[in-house]
Structures are given as structure tokens and as C-alpha cells.
Design an enzyme around this catalytic site. Structure first.
Site, PDB file in Angstrom:
ATOM      1  N   GLU A 191      14.406  26.335  -1.902  1.00  0.00           N
ATOM      2  CA  GLU A 191      15.633  26.007  -1.059  1.00  0.00           C
ATOM      3  C   GLU A 191      16.565  25.176  -1.720  1.00  0.00           C
ATOM      4  O   GLU A 191      16.923  24.247  -1.512  1.00  0.00           O
ATOM      5  CB  GLU A 191      14.914  25.042   0.104  1.00  0.00           C
ATOM      6  CG  GLU A 191      13.864  25.820   0.914  1.00  0.00           C
ATOM      7  CD  GLU A 191      13.471  25.040   2.399  1.00  0.00           C
ATOM      8  OE1 GLU A 191      13.575  23.693   2.341  1.00  0.00           O
ATOM      9  OE2 GLU A 191      13.237  25.597   3.510  1.00  0.00           O
ATOM     10  N   GLU A 292      10.348  31.667   4.485  1.00  0.00           N
ATOM     11  CA  GLU A 292       9.468  30.705   5.173  1.00  0.00           C
ATOM     12  C   GLU A 292       9.812  30.804   6.624  1.00  0.00           C
ATOM     13  O   GLU A 292      11.005  30.915   6.831  1.00  0.00           O
ATOM     14  CB  GLU A 292       9.818  29.336   4.875  1.00  0.00           C
ATOM     15  CG  GLU A 292       9.410  29.064   3.345  1.00  0.00           C
ATOM     16  CD  GLU A 292       9.608  27.575   2.949  1.00  0.00           C
ATOM     17  OE1 GLU A 292       9.902  26.573   3.882  1.00  0.00           O
ATOM     18  OE2 GLU A 292       9.835  27.158   1.801  1.00  0.00           O
TER      19      GLU A 292
END
Ligand code: CA
Length: 661
Positions: A191, A292
């Protein structure tokens, strides 16, 4: 008996020679549509090689804490085997460089290192599953809120850090491959939307990313393995992925896959997600995937540590928080990703097995259960963070350490038994049908000014398991006296329970100060009353849909620029009764240098401007600068905020102009 013993000997032999790969019954490729507990539409043209992944990073810590997992027949079984039998073909494991303090106490979140990935990777290979190695290049969680450099690399120059990152990546991958894990993919950072490995300037970030990618290429060549390199961003609702890919491109980061997180309750629409990924795939010739995804199947918290979605989430959810809603959320993401075409590789579910650690029969109260679980979380790292993480991450882990913040987003129930939604990836091939029934009635959300009458809604929305909705009557458990009491209570959110169609439902009543600022929380589409002046050509300055960055609701005013931020935002408020008012703004942010931040107000057209200076102190540490005692004769007050800094990010929300009583 004889059959059993031969089988045992075979298993042992196969185990010794390290090729005990068990053939999984691929029911999803041969059957369907299936009659069951869920309604799932088949995804047209879904490739049999589509990656159906599971992040299992916490599994070893869970097992060490006494968690047991079961298969669909109710027998205790390796969770990884159950995943493979349900339709998964890939696992993902995060790796932190050194998630331990000087005494060897783990920071939690699974205490995940190369050794964790190796053990899980070898186990998963037995069931035909490959390993995605997820390097955070940090000693603990890396996400949009933090990208801390590993302790051992803290003093290094950029070039030294790039070398260390290269060596670390090579050594780690050699350990995994030589140890027998089937490494199919490597993620360079987690991320990395706002930073990477302690850096937040993109020329520096990309130098480090390129170093990691080169390490993967060199190991793949050396070991003659086909290993794909993934970069991982998030916040598709606010981050421009094409712009991100362009930065990687011009800085020569060599990668194969552009991956995003996608949490349906935070990350905008599926159309936007698919559009962003498709654009990157087409313009930069990359593969894409969702690294995810997760969705909650219940509002409950099962281990006493508050969940990221559930009881505290006082905003509307895109799907019912039921097993059916969870399955639909996942299937919709698979369909959206698959719609991109050949470039779309797959979807990873984020931690199907992060369920509560067990307690003894004597833990008869929530307090006793918490005490028992805390011991396990601290000892085995099975919670999201332990108290030992405070030295590295004082502001977040140091304050909020504890258990699983996502136990209601697992695909196993709180006792380790698989939910029907565990098979959703398989159902995406076969389709699944079920009898039509009511699935959930939605909660209601209303806001009321202090001391005003409260009118509760007469109906709420009911959702059926096929996704259809209708409005149904609701009975609230609140009489006139109760509503009167709330009406005369202070600012806050109050809950009223009710029943609709026999199911429990809650009305969240937000009692708010009389506020004269229009669209004060940016939730309404018409934002023409706000004047944005982007003085310094700040790279990102916009109204952002992202609940986790908002003080209330989904929207906030977001700013970000790696090098220079300067802007103001104002609103002219008219028609006020003569009197005294207070002005307050909620602001959060970070990574600022030589910053000047203040809120300001001018009254009745006067030249005099009142100011209150502010600072920011990290993600969602909301600061509330206030100017008190603004007296107006003519009823006109101009209010606003000014921000100037050498780089940084933040959001503002909930501008309040309240009577001073
Ligand atoms: Ca929890």
C-alpha cells in the site's frame, strides 16, 4: 487396516522426499450451478488460472495461540488444505524485516518474517498453492498511514538503503526458494500510496523500488524461476493510478503487476476500481489484480478488540453485513477484475482466518476473556499489535494494541468452522442458488440539531439474499420521553434499537450543534458554497470520498503534495442572527515541513481577520482549532483555513460555526 498403513507409509515417504503435493478436487471446474446456502452469480469467462488468493500471514501465530480450524465436514484440518479444497490456489504472506524488540518480544500482527513465509509457503505448496511474498520493507505495518524505515536501515543514505534493500530481498528470496516454497510473485512494498520505506518523495521511493525489483529479477534468473513482480497501491477512490504508474515508468521501476487493495466499505465504486486498473493495464502494458479485499459477515466483534467495520461504523454499508453480503461483495470484486480481460490476474482475500484466539471455560465475562486473550496476543503476536510495538509505532500500536480488528471479516466463524462464503471463489465459476429469503434490514442514520424534535424513520430498507431491496415498516424501542431525553443531550451519536420483519435494527441519531456552515462535512454533491484557492499549485486538493480519512461521513477536503502545499478554503456565511459565534475546524495530516496552518474569520466585512494557528500530528489525530467570540451585527461572517508547507498531506472536515450561547 492394511490400506490405512500403506497410505501412512506413502504419506511419510512422500513427505521425506518433499513432493507430497496432494491433488485437490477442482469441483468448481466441473460442477454447477450448485444448490446451497448462498446466491452467487457465475462470472462469465473466468479463467481457470484466475488467482484466488488468501492472505494467511497470521496463521502460525493463531495456531501457536491455540486456534483450531475445521473443514466443511467438521473435522480439524490444516486451514491451508481447507482453503485449497474451497477453491483457493495462492497464498500471500507479509514480511517485516525485524518485528521484534531488543528482548525478542514480537510486535504482533503475526510477527511475520521470512521464516513465517517459508513455513506457510512450504505447507501451501503441498496443496498446490503458490506464494505471494509481500515485503513491507518496514519492521511493522506499512500502509497509507505509515511507511516506516526498518530500524537497521534508519541511519543509511538513500544509496546505502537501496543496497541494503537489494541484499535483503535477494537473501530472503533465496531462503524461501531453497527452503521449498513455490514463490510465484513478489510484492515490492505494501500500500505504497503515500510513501515507502521511510521515504515520501517519489524520485527516492522509485530508486528503492527499482532496487527491490532488480533483486527479484536477479534471483529469478539465478534460480531459473518465473517470478512476477507486483507493486501495490491503495485508495483507488482518491489516488490516480495512471499518475502513479507514470511515476514508476519514468523512474524505470521494472515490474509486471499493478495491484490495488479494495475494501468495499472505504474504497469507492467497483466501476472506478476496474476503470483505474484497466487504464494502467492498457497504457503501461501491465497485469493488474486486487491484492487485498475483505468484507464483514457480521456486526459483532468476537474477541473484545474493536473491529475496523462493525459496531463503531455509523455509516451505511454497501452490502449487508451477513455471510450472503460478504459473498456478494467478493463475487462482485472478482467480476469487476475479470471484466478487465486478459491483463486481470486475480483477487486475494485479506485474512480469511484471523479469528479470535480461544479462551478457557473459566473466562465467563468479557473482562476475563480479554485478560486471557491479551496473554496470548502478547506471547504469540496473534493480535494486530502487541504492547512491544510501542517502541516502533508509539502513536498507533502504542495506544491501540490488542487483538484482531477484522475477526468479523474472516471466512471462518469465531470457532474456526468455515462459513459458506469460503467457497465463493469456486461459486464464481459454478454459480450457486438458494431459496429466496430476507437477509438483512439496514440500520437508519439521522442527524438532528441540539434541542430539536427527533423524528425516527417509519421504514428501513430490507435486502433479500438475491440482492433485491424494499422498504419495510420498523418498530422502534423509544417512547416520547426517551426521544426528549436524547434531544436534550449533548453532541454525540445515540442508538435506538428496533425490529423490522423480525430482525434487529438500529437507528443512529447524531445530535449536532446548530451549525450555520453549509455542507459543513462535504457530504452533499453541491459544494459551490466552498471557495478553494490553490495558491501554490498543490498537486492534490479536492473533496475526497474516503470514510477513513473523514472526521464524519465519507467526504473530506484532502490535500497532498510531496514538495509544496499552499491553499485556502473559505465560505461566506450570511443571514446570521446578530450575536456571538464560535468557529471550529477538524484537521489531520502529517509529513509537513516549516508549515503554517491557521483557521481565520472576518466579520461584517471588516478588514480585521481573526486567526487561530494549528498543527497536525499524524493520521486521524484530529486537531480542532477554534476561534471564539465572533460578534456579528449584520449577519455576515467569512470563515476559512489557510495551509502552507514544504510538502505534506492531510484532510479537513466538519467546519462548525456555532452560536456561542
Ligand atoms: Ca475484534
Amino acid at each position: 487396516m492394511k490400506v490405512v498403513s500403506i497410505f501412512l507409509i506413502m504419506s511419510l515417504l512422500l513427505g521425506v522426499f518433499g513432493c507430497s503435493s496432494a491433488k485437490v478436487d477442482e469441483w468448481w471446474l466441473k460442477k454447477g450451478p450448485l444448490e446451497g446456502e448462498l446466491i452467487v452469480a457465475p462470472v462469465e469467462g473466468l479463467s481457470k488460472d484466475f488467482i484466488r488468493g488468501a492472505d494467511v500471514s497470521s496463521l502460525l501465530a493463531q495456531e501457536a495461540s491455540g486456534v483450531r480450524f475445521y473443514n466443511f465436514d467438521g473435522e480439524e484440518q490444516d486451514m491451508l488444505k481447507t482453503l485449497a479444497e474451497a477453491g483457493f490456489n495462492y497464498i500471500r504472506v507479509r514480511i517485516w524485516n525485524d518485528p521484534f524488540d531488543a528482548n525478542g518480544n514480537g510486535y504482533g500482527g503475526g510477527n511475520c518474517t521470512v521464516d513465517t513465509a517459508l513455513e506457510l509457503g512450504v505447507r501451501a505448496k503441498k496443496y498446490g498453492m503458490k506464494l505471494l511474498v509481500n515485503f513491507h520493507y518496514s519492521d511493522f505495518w506499512a500502509d497509507p498511514g505509515k511507511q516506516q524505515v526498518p530500524k537497521a536501515w534508519a541511519g543509511k543514505s538513500l544509496d546505502e538503503k537501496a543496497d541494503a534493500l537489494y541484499e535483503y530481498t535477494v537473501e530472503s528470496l533465496k531462503t524461501l526458494i531453497d527452503g521449498g516454497a513455490d514463490v510465484g510473485m513478489v510484492q515490492i512494498g505494501n500500500e505504497t500510496t503515500t510513501g515507502f520505506c521511510g521515504e515520501n518523495a517519489w524520485p527516492r521511493i522509485t530508486q528503492l523500488m527499482a532496487s527491490g525489483a532488480n533483486a527479484v529479477r536477479d534471483v529469478a534468473k539465478d534460480k531459473k524461476k518465473d517470478i512476477q513482480i507486483a507493486v501495490h497501491f491503495t485508495n483507488p477512490e482518491s489516488r490516480d493510478f495512471v499518475q502513479a504508474a507514470r511515476v514508476l515508468d519514468v523512474n524505470n521501476v521494472d515490474y509486471d503487476i499493478f495491484a490495488s487493495s479494495y475494501y468495499p466499505f472505504w474504497h469507492g465504486t467497483l466501476d472506478n476500481l476496474a476503470g483505474q486498473l484497466r487504464a494502467v493495464a492498457e497504457q503501461f502494458d501491465k497485469k493488474v489484480m486486487v491484492a487485498e479485499v475483505a468484507y464483514a459477515y457480521s456486526w459483532e466483534d468476537f474477541d473484545g478488540h474493536a473491529n475496523t467495520i462493525g459496531e463503531g461504523a455509523v455509516f451505511e454499508q454497501p452490502y449487508p453485513l451477513t455471510v450472503q453480503g460478504q459473498a456478494r461483495a467478493i463475487a462482485d470484486v472478482v467480476a469487476a477484475v475479470a471484466s478487465i480481460g486478459e491483463a486481470a490476474l486475480g483477487v486475494f482475500y485479506w485474512e480469511p482466518g484471523w479469528i479470535p484466539v480461544p479462551v478457557s471455560a473459566s473466562a465467563t465475562t468479557p473482562e476475563l476473556a480479554w485478560q486471557e486473550r491479551s496473554v496470548l496476543w502478547e506471547r504469540h503476536g496473534s493480535g494486530w499489535a502487541s504492547s512491544f510495538a510501542a517502541e516502533y509505532d508509539p502513536a498507533d500500536a502504542g495506544v491501540w494494541y490488542g487483538g484482531s480488528a477484522c475477526d468479523n471479516q474472516a471466512l471462518f466463524d469465531a470457532y474456526g468452522y468455515p462459513l459458506p462464503s469460503l467457497r465463493v471463489f469456486g461459486y464464481c465459476y459454478t454459480g450457486s442458488t438458494s431459496e429466496r429469503r430476507l437477509d438483512e434490514v439496514s440500520n437508519a442514520y439521522i442527524s438532528v440539531r441540539l434541542r430539536n424534535p427527533i423524528f425516527l424513520p417509519e421504514t428501513v430498507e430490507a435486502t433479500y439474499n438475491d440482492g433485491a431491496t424494499e422498504n419495510v415498516a420498523v418498530q422502534w424501542e423509544a417512547d416520547a420521553a426517551k426521544l426528549d431525553e436524547i434531544s436534550n443531550s449533548p453532541v454525540g451519536v445515540y442508538r435506538i434499537n428496533g425490529t423490522a420483519q423480525g430482525l434487529p435494527v438500529t437507528c443512529f441519531v447524531s445530535m449536532e450543534e446548530e451549525n450555520y456552515i453549509e455542507n459543513h462535512s462535504f457530504e452533499l454533491d453541491d459544494r459551490s458554497m466552498w471557495v478553494l484557492n490553490n495558491i501554490g499549485d498543490t498537486e492534490q486538493l479536492r473533496f475526497q470520498e474516503k470514510a477513513t480519512d473523514a472526521h464524519s461521513g465519507k467526504y473530506s477536503l484532502h490535500f497532498w503534495d510531496p514538495s509544496y502545499v499552499e491553499f485556502s478554503v473559505t465560505q461566506t456565511v450570511t443571514g446570521l442572527r446578530p450575536g456571538t459565534y464560535n468557529f471550529t475546524v477538524h484537521i489531520q495530516g502529517g509529513d509537513m515541513v516549516n508549515e503554517e496552518i491557521y483557521i481565520f474569520a472576518s466579520v461584517d466585512g471588516d478588514a480585521q481577520v481573526f486567526k487561530t494557528h494549528a498543527t497536525v500530528d499524524g493520521w486521524v489525530n484530529w486537531q480542532m482549532p477554534t476561534i471564539e467570540g465572533l460578534y456579528t451585527h449584520t449577519g455576515v461572517i467569512i470563515v476559512g483555513v489557510y495551509v502552507k508547507s514544504n510538502g505534506g498531506w492531510g484532510t479537513m472536515d466538519d467546519f462548525l460555526l456555532n452560536p456561542a450561547n
